[in-house]
Design a protein around this motif. Structure first.
Motif, PDB file in Angstrom:
ATOM      1  N   LYS A  51      -6.376  -3.026   6.067  1.00  0.00           N
ATOM      2  CA  LYS A  51      -7.713  -3.117   5.608  1.00  0.00           C
ATOM      3  C   LYS A  51      -7.876  -3.939   4.360  1.00  0.00           C
ATOM      4  O   LYS A  51      -8.792  -4.752   4.075  1.00  0.00           O
ATOM      5  CB  LYS A  51      -8.287  -1.606   5.159  1.00  0.00           C
ATOM      6  N   SER A  52      -6.883  -4.166   3.550  1.00  0.00           N
ATOM      7  CA  SER A  52      -7.004  -4.948   2.428  1.00  0.00           C
ATOM      8  C   SER A  52      -6.563  -6.306   2.250  1.00  0.00           C
ATOM      9  O   SER A  52      -6.657  -7.322   1.796  1.00  0.00           O
ATOM     10  CB  SER A  52      -6.006  -4.143   1.209  1.00  0.00           C
TER      11      SER A  52
ATOM     12  N   LYS B 177      -4.041   1.196   5.077  1.00  0.00           N
ATOM     13  CA  LYS B 177      -4.345   0.788   3.829  1.00  0.00           C
ATOM     14  C   LYS B 177      -3.995  -0.897   3.644  1.00  0.00           C
ATOM     15  O   LYS B 177      -4.779  -1.618   3.007  1.00  0.00           O
ATOM     16  CB  LYS B 177      -3.721   1.556   2.896  1.00  0.00           C
TER      17      LYS B 177
ATOM     18  N   ALA C 127      -8.969  -9.551   2.938  1.00  0.00           N
ATOM     19  CA  ALA C 127      -9.765  -9.632   1.716  1.00  0.00           C
ATOM     20  C   ALA C 127      -8.781 -10.365   0.525  1.00  0.00           C
ATOM     21  O   ALA C 127      -9.190 -10.621  -0.497  1.00  0.00           O
ATOM     22  CB  ALA C 127     -10.331  -8.461   0.896  1.00  0.00           C
ATOM     23  N   SER C 128      -7.510 -10.308   0.668  1.00  0.00           N
ATOM     24  CA  SER C 128      -6.531 -10.938  -0.270  1.00  0.00           C
ATOM     25  C   SER C 128      -6.214 -12.316   0.117  1.00  0.00           C
ATOM     26  O   SER C 128      -5.486 -12.939  -0.848  1.00  0.00           O
ATOM     27  CB  SER C 128      -5.290 -10.143  -0.161  1.00  0.00           C
TER      28      SER C 128
ATOM     29  N   ALA D 221       0.877  -1.076  -0.007  1.00  0.00           N
ATOM     30  CA  ALA D 221      -0.213   0.086   0.214  1.00  0.00           C
ATOM     31  C   ALA D 221       0.936   1.239   0.078  1.00  0.00           C
ATOM     32  O   ALA D 221       1.880   1.269   0.659  1.00  0.00           O
ATOM     33  CB  ALA D 221      -0.939  -0.037   1.254  1.00  0.00           C
TER      34      ALA D 221
ATOM     35  N   SER E  66      -6.830  -8.656  -5.562  1.00  0.00           N
ATOM     36  CA  SER E  66      -6.531  -7.527  -4.125  1.00  0.00           C
ATOM     37  C   SER E  66      -6.211  -6.307  -5.009  1.00  0.00           C
ATOM     38  O   SER E  66      -5.842  -6.107  -6.201  1.00  0.00           O
ATOM     39  CB  SER E  66      -5.095  -7.964  -3.550  1.00  0.00           C
ATOM     40  N   THR E  67      -6.659  -5.197  -3.827  1.00  0.00           N
ATOM     41  CA  THR E  67      -6.644  -3.808  -4.267  1.00  0.00           C
ATOM     42  C   THR E  67      -5.214  -3.377  -3.787  1.00  0.00           C
ATOM     43  O   THR E  67      -4.847  -2.177  -4.395  1.00  0.00           O
ATOM     44  CB  THR E  67      -7.687  -3.005  -3.466  1.00  0.00           C
ATOM     45  N   LEU E  68      -4.263  -4.315  -3.361  1.00  0.00           N
ATOM     46  CA  LEU E  68      -3.132  -3.795  -3.097  1.00  0.00           C
ATOM     47  C   LEU E  68      -2.265  -4.043  -4.273  1.00  0.00           C
ATOM     48  O   LEU E  68      -2.340  -4.694  -5.267  1.00  0.00           O
ATOM     49  CB  LEU E  68      -2.689  -4.742  -1.949  1.00  0.00           C
TER      50      LEU E  68
END
Length: 337
Positions: A174-175, A171, A178-179, A151, A223-225
């Motif tokens: 929080k991610s 960040k 979900a990963s 992040a 992932s948003t990462l």
């Protein structure tokens, strides 16, 4: 029996000196002297000067000069301001004094520097210094390539970094859930300045990373990462204990490196690895609330000075391999981070 170091006192001293450093960064264009800075840090002039050198590896006047020259060098390549105006706006009383100081540190006159680099992005300059920082010890290691989920946030060594540290780690926390199907190994946590060329420059570019190292990036779900590949190679590894690691980094870059004979590889990141399960210890706290950005990270986490004094960090600075001798290569061990 050797006297045990009073880490509570070290924390208090570093925070006090940090207030003077912040003032220098903000008011470098003004006339500053030791009376003003010692009053801000609540020390006598003698103790302020001694502690400032211990914390940063530079005297307060050397640090102020470097901040002024950094500002001037940025304006030379990013603006069309007249050189005399740049000198005055950077805190120099005379253009002659500015020209002499600039050439000493950059080996170029301001005019030649502008002609050579105008329009370029700011870059890292390894300043020439006359001081040897004897309390900085390095170990050369060959780091194996690895992958990470990261992040990003924006910060540099010339501003208070705690809000950006908060932002990047939060960040990441929080991610992460979900990963992975299960909670990952939070012990493999790292921080990084991804572009050393921007490490000392004010920038809106996101150059600071909070990372979780992973063995196999293919096992990570969507992932948003950011997925980051960390190049292997030779690093100089340093040890830091306590808060305000940016001051130790400052000592490494501007007191130790110019005397070391090594060259920094600016194409690879600087990596900072906390020892122990730092992210595991604070994970739920980061998820549970917003940080108070007005104070230091350790204060927002409600850690005592004694607790944070035991916080340890390994700092990895990338080296160009051609700056090492054959004898130095023989003593380098391979490690995975």
């Amino acid at each position: 029996m050797p006297r045990r170091k009073d880490f509570k006192n070290v924390v208090r001293q570093r925070v006090s000196i940090d207030s003077a450093i912040t003032y220098i960064r903000q008011e470098y264009a003004e006339k500053l002297d030791v009376n003003i800075l010692s009053e801000i840090s609540h020390y006598s002039k003698f103790h302020f000067q001694r502690l400032f050198s211990e914390v940063t590896g530079e005297t307060w006047s050397e640090y102020l000069l470097r901040v002024r020259l950094l500002n001037a060098s940025n304006k030379l390549i990013q603006t069309q301001e007249k050189i005399n105006d740049i000198a005055i706006g950077s805190g120099f009383v005379t253009q002659t004094g500015f020209l002499k100081a600039f050439k000493k540190y950059y080996s170029l006159t301001p005019t030649r520097y502008r002609q050579t680099y105008y329009g370029s992005e700011p870059f890292f300059n390894q300043f020439r210094v006359n001081r040897i920082c004897s309390n900085i010890k390095e170990e050369l290691v060959n780091v194996m390539p690895c992958s990470a989920l990261a992040a990003y946030s924006a910060t540099n060594l010339n501003e208070k970094s705690d809000p950006s540290v908060w932002d990047a780690i939060k960040k990441l926390c929080k991610s992460l859930d979900a990963s992975f199907n299960t909670r990952p190994q939070l012990e493999r946590f790292a921080l990084s300045f991804s572009d050393i060329n921007k490490i000392e420059h004010a920038s809106n570019q996101k150059n600071f990373l909070a990372m979780l190292l992973v063995d196999d990036i293919r096992k990570v779900k969507n992932s948003t990462l950011k997925q980051v590949a960390i190049q292997g190679g030779v690093y100089a590894r340093f040890f830091h204990q306590g808060p305000l690691s940016e001051h130790t980094i400052n000592k490494i870059l501007y007191s130790w490196f110019p005397q070391s004979g090594y060259k920094i590889d600016t194409k690879r990141p600087m990596i900072m690895m906390p020892e122990g399960a730092f992210l595991k210890d604070v994970y739920d706290r980061f998820l549970g609330r917003e940080p108070d950005k007005k104070v230091y990270v350790y204060q927002s986490l409600e850690l005592t000075a004694e607790q944070i004094s035991h916080f340890c960090l390994r700092i990895y600075v990338p080296l160009l391999s051609d700056s090492l001798t054959d004898l130095q290569w023989q003593d380098i061990s391979n490690i995975a981070i």
